[in-house]
Design a protein around this motif. Structure first.
Motif, PDB file in Angstrom:
ATOM      1  N   THR A 180      28.927  37.585  28.514  1.00  0.00           N
ATOM      2  CA  THR A 180      28.397  38.957  28.531  1.00  0.00           C
ATOM      3  C   THR A 180      29.742  39.907  28.242  1.00  0.00           C
ATOM      4  O   THR A 180      30.500  39.405  28.851  1.00  0.00           O
ATOM      5  CB  THR A 180      27.535  39.372  29.721  1.00  0.00           C
ATOM      6  N   SER A 181      29.361  41.013  27.754  1.00  0.00           N
ATOM      7  CA  SER A 181      30.505  42.086  27.536  1.00  0.00           C
ATOM      8  C   SER A 181      31.400  42.410  28.843  1.00  0.00           C
ATOM      9  O   SER A 181      30.784  42.570  29.932  1.00  0.00           O
ATOM     10  CB  SER A 181      30.240  43.378  26.816  1.00  0.00           C
ATOM     11  N   ALA A 182      32.756  42.437  28.849  1.00  0.00           N
ATOM     12  CA  ALA A 182      33.737  42.698  29.801  1.00  0.00           C
ATOM     13  C   ALA A 182      33.475  44.310  30.147  1.00  0.00           C
ATOM     14  O   ALA A 182      34.554  44.927  30.000  1.00  0.00           O
ATOM     15  CB  ALA A 182      34.938  42.134  29.762  1.00  0.00           C
ATOM     16  N   ASN A 183      32.398  44.830  30.920  1.00  0.00           N
ATOM     17  CA  ASN A 183      32.186  46.291  31.147  1.00  0.00           C
ATOM     18  C   ASN A 183      30.933  46.325  32.144  1.00  0.00           C
ATOM     19  O   ASN A 183      30.285  45.282  32.418  1.00  0.00           O
ATOM     20  CB  ASN A 183      31.727  47.103  29.872  1.00  0.00           C
ATOM     21  N   PHE A 184      31.279  47.537  32.975  1.00  0.00           N
ATOM     22  CA  PHE A 184      29.847  47.775  33.612  1.00  0.00           C
ATOM     23  C   PHE A 184      28.981  47.910  33.087  1.00  0.00           C
ATOM     24  O   PHE A 184      28.935  48.760  32.059  1.00  0.00           O
ATOM     25  CB  PHE A 184      30.503  48.904  34.966  1.00  0.00           C
ATOM     26  N   SER A 185      27.711  47.706  33.398  1.00  0.00           N
ATOM     27  CA  SER A 185      26.691  48.077  32.710  1.00  0.00           C
ATOM     28  C   SER A 185      26.410  49.399  32.500  1.00  0.00           C
ATOM     29  O   SER A 185      26.629  50.374  33.053  1.00  0.00           O
ATOM     30  CB  SER A 185      25.079  47.342  33.548  1.00  0.00           C
TER      31      SER A 185
ATOM     32  N   SER B   3      16.809  41.998  35.029  1.00  0.00           N
ATOM     33  CA  SER B   3      15.886  41.736  34.074  1.00  0.00           C
ATOM     34  C   SER B   3      16.427  41.457  32.379  1.00  0.00           C
ATOM     35  O   SER B   3      15.705  41.155  31.713  1.00  0.00           O
ATOM     36  CB  SER B   3      14.580  42.517  34.150  1.00  0.00           C
ATOM     37  N   GLN B   4      17.500  42.133  32.598  1.00  0.00           N
ATOM     38  CA  GLN B   4      18.242  42.197  31.113  1.00  0.00           C
ATOM     39  C   GLN B   4      19.155  40.537  31.172  1.00  0.00           C
ATOM     40  O   GLN B   4      20.201  40.352  31.649  1.00  0.00           O
ATOM     41  CB  GLN B   4      19.342  43.308  31.004  1.00  0.00           C
ATOM     42  N   SER B   5      18.524  39.794  30.171  1.00  0.00           N
ATOM     43  CA  SER B   5      19.283  38.690  30.219  1.00  0.00           C
ATOM     44  C   SER B   5      20.557  38.629  29.340  1.00  0.00           C
ATOM     45  O   SER B   5      20.728  39.743  28.760  1.00  0.00           O
ATOM     46  CB  SER B   5      18.181  37.873  29.023  1.00  0.00           C
ATOM     47  N   MET B   6      21.183  37.723  29.520  1.00  0.00           N
ATOM     48  CA  MET B   6      22.653  37.593  28.990  1.00  0.00           C
ATOM     49  C   MET B   6      22.510  36.304  28.272  1.00  0.00           C
ATOM     50  O   MET B   6      21.899  35.374  28.156  1.00  0.00           O
ATOM     51  CB  MET B   6      23.713  37.335  30.327  1.00  0.00           C
TER      52      MET B   6
ATOM     53  N   TYR C  17      25.494  39.243  37.414  1.00  0.00           N
ATOM     54  CA  TYR C  17      24.643  40.605  37.385  1.00  0.00           C
ATOM     55  C   TYR C  17      25.265  41.534  38.299  1.00  0.00           C
ATOM     56  O   TYR C  17      25.346  42.660  38.148  1.00  0.00           O
ATOM     57  CB  TYR C  17      23.326  40.171  37.952  1.00  0.00           C
ATOM     58  N   HIS C  18      25.936  40.847  39.609  1.00  0.00           N
ATOM     59  CA  HIS C  18      26.382  41.853  40.703  1.00  0.00           C
ATOM     60  C   HIS C  18      27.665  42.469  39.966  1.00  0.00           C
ATOM     61  O   HIS C  18      27.779  43.693  40.392  1.00  0.00           O
ATOM     62  CB  HIS C  18      26.448  41.129  41.880  1.00  0.00           C
ATOM     63  N   ILE C  19      28.490  41.524  39.379  1.00  0.00           N
ATOM     64  CA  ILE C  19      29.629  42.387  39.141  1.00  0.00           C
ATOM     65  C   ILE C  19      29.623  43.527  38.073  1.00  0.00           C
ATOM     66  O   ILE C  19      30.247  44.298  38.026  1.00  0.00           O
ATOM     67  CB  ILE C  19      30.595  40.991  38.391  1.00  0.00           C
ATOM     68  N   LYS C  20      28.753  43.061  37.115  1.00  0.00           N
ATOM     69  CA  LYS C  20      28.478  44.294  35.969  1.00  0.00           C
ATOM     70  C   LYS C  20      27.584  45.281  36.582  1.00  0.00           C
ATOM     71  O   LYS C  20      27.344  46.292  35.815  1.00  0.00           O
ATOM     72  CB  LYS C  20      27.844  43.343  34.916  1.00  0.00           C
ATOM     73  N   LYS C  21      26.854  44.976  37.857  1.00  0.00           N
ATOM     74  CA  LYS C  21      25.833  46.104  38.053  1.00  0.00           C
ATOM     75  C   LYS C  21      24.981  46.278  37.140  1.00  0.00           C
ATOM     76  O   LYS C  21      24.509  47.327  36.585  1.00  0.00           O
ATOM     77  CB  LYS C  21      26.581  47.432  38.514  1.00  0.00           C
ATOM     78  N   ARG C  22      24.444  44.957  36.685  1.00  0.00           N
ATOM     79  CA  ARG C  22      23.435  44.925  35.573  1.00  0.00           C
ATOM     80  C   ARG C  22      22.169  44.527  35.874  1.00  0.00           C
ATOM     81  O   ARG C  22      21.920  43.794  37.167  1.00  0.00           O
ATOM     82  CB  ARG C  22      23.822  43.778  34.675  1.00  0.00           C
TER      83      ARG C  22
ATOM     84  N   ASN D  17      17.430  32.357  36.710  1.00  0.00           N
ATOM     85  CA  ASN D  17      17.611  33.740  36.524  1.00  0.00           C
ATOM     86  C   ASN D  17      18.322  34.197  35.327  1.00  0.00           C
ATOM     87  O   ASN D  17      18.895  35.364  35.144  1.00  0.00           O
ATOM     88  CB  ASN D  17      18.269  34.396  37.658  1.00  0.00           C
ATOM     89  N   LEU D  18      18.515  33.567  34.344  1.00  0.00           N
ATOM     90  CA  LEU D  18      19.414  33.582  33.179  1.00  0.00           C
ATOM     91  C   LEU D  18      18.371  33.982  32.025  1.00  0.00           C
ATOM     92  O   LEU D  18      18.590  35.052  31.215  1.00  0.00           O
ATOM     93  CB  LEU D  18      20.160  32.642  33.021  1.00  0.00           C
ATOM     94  N   PRO D  19      17.414  33.274  31.823  1.00  0.00           N
ATOM     95  CA  PRO D  19      16.421  33.629  30.594  1.00  0.00           C
ATOM     96  C   PRO D  19      15.809  35.086  30.728  1.00  0.00           C
ATOM     97  O   PRO D  19      15.626  35.275  31.674  1.00  0.00           O
ATOM     98  CB  PRO D  19      15.637  32.416  30.286  1.00  0.00           C
ATOM     99  N   ALA D  20      15.507  35.603  29.673  1.00  0.00           N
ATOM    100  CA  ALA D  20      14.777  36.769  29.708  1.00  0.00           C
ATOM    101  C   ALA D  20      13.275  36.503  30.188  1.00  0.00           C
ATOM    102  O   ALA D  20      12.988  35.284  30.362  1.00  0.00           O
ATOM    103  CB  ALA D  20      14.431  37.225  28.187  1.00  0.00           C
ATOM    104  N   PRO D  21      12.537  37.290  30.593  1.00  0.00           N
ATOM    105  CA  PRO D  21      11.227  37.114  31.306  1.00  0.00           C
ATOM    106  C   PRO D  21      10.402  36.336  30.431  1.00  0.00           C
ATOM    107  O   PRO D  21       9.538  35.891  30.811  1.00  0.00           O
ATOM    108  CB  PRO D  21      10.816  38.528  31.469  1.00  0.00           C
ATOM    109  N   ASP D  22      10.454  36.469  29.037  1.00  0.00           N
ATOM    110  CA  ASP D  22       9.473  36.007  28.207  1.00  0.00           C
ATOM    111  C   ASP D  22      10.120  34.421  27.804  1.00  0.00           C
ATOM    112  O   ASP D  22       9.683  33.944  27.054  1.00  0.00           O
ATOM    113  CB  ASP D  22       9.553  36.522  26.782  1.00  0.00           C
TER     114      ASP D  22
END
Length: 187
Positions: free
Chosen positions: A130-135, A50-53, A42-47, A98-103
């Motif tokens: 997750t895709s290799a890009n910044f969010s 709350s957005q699951s991967m 999450y930190h690497i991607k600046k994501r 911290n990986l699954p979506a809130p639901d």
């Protein structure tokens, strides 16, 4: 390839982030059961956390270990799909909290690619994909398009297929709810 598999599996066991080729695009990943490793992604991607991967699994049996229930329709779709397919299924279990979506849903995919399959078989656990890009930035479709600032944040960059251009098409995404409702999220 075996030398690189051994190296990437060791990185995953240490909780490191990886940059690797999949059957669709290059991805960023880690041990999907390690909350600190997931937080690092999450930190690497600046994501936003709350957005699951999604996770990659080697087969249906591995997928079943990370869901409280695997719907029959999910098994049928995975068995008959001849293109990359991500299923979003309710009831994720045994994963980093911290990986699954809130639901409590999780996206999962069985990659049709030798490197990923061997990595998953040897690691014996799911790997975040997750895709290799910044969010919010465009998705890199090949290694050469990956932002060097992003690569610099990754612990282990896989030295395999860097000159190849994988499929530019991302996977289809289908959501399957516990009540049997099926939604196509992306064709």
């Amino acid at each position: 390839m075996q030398k690189e598999i051994k190296s990437v599996v060791e990185a995953l066991k240490k909780g490191e982030s990886i940059l690797y080729p999949s059957d669709t695009i290059w991805g960023i990943g880690c041990d999907a059961t390690n909350a600190q490793a997931v937080e690092k992604i999450y930190h690497i991607k600046k994501r936003d956390p709350s957005q699951s991967m999604l996770i990659l699994v080697s087969d249906i049996y591995m997928a079943q270990r990370y869901l409280d229930e695997m719907p029959d329709i999910a098994i049928q779709l995975l068995e008959c799909s001849d293109t990359p397919l991500t299923l979003v299924i309710d009831g994720a279990i045994n994963l980093a909290e911290n990986l699954p979506a809130p639901d409590s849903s999780i996206g999962l995919r069985i990659p049709d690619e030798d490197f990923c399959q061997e990595m998953l078989r040897q690691f014996r656990k799911p790997v975040v994909s997750t895709s290799a890009n910044f969010s919010g930035q465009p998705t890199a479709t090949c290694f050469q398009e990956i932002d060097p600032a992003l690569s610099a944040r990754i612990d282990h960059i896989v030295n395999w297929r860097q000159d190849e251009r994988p499929s530019e098409k991302a996977s289809s995404i289908i959501r399957i709810k516990h009540d049997g409702e099926v939604q196509i999220l992306r064709k």
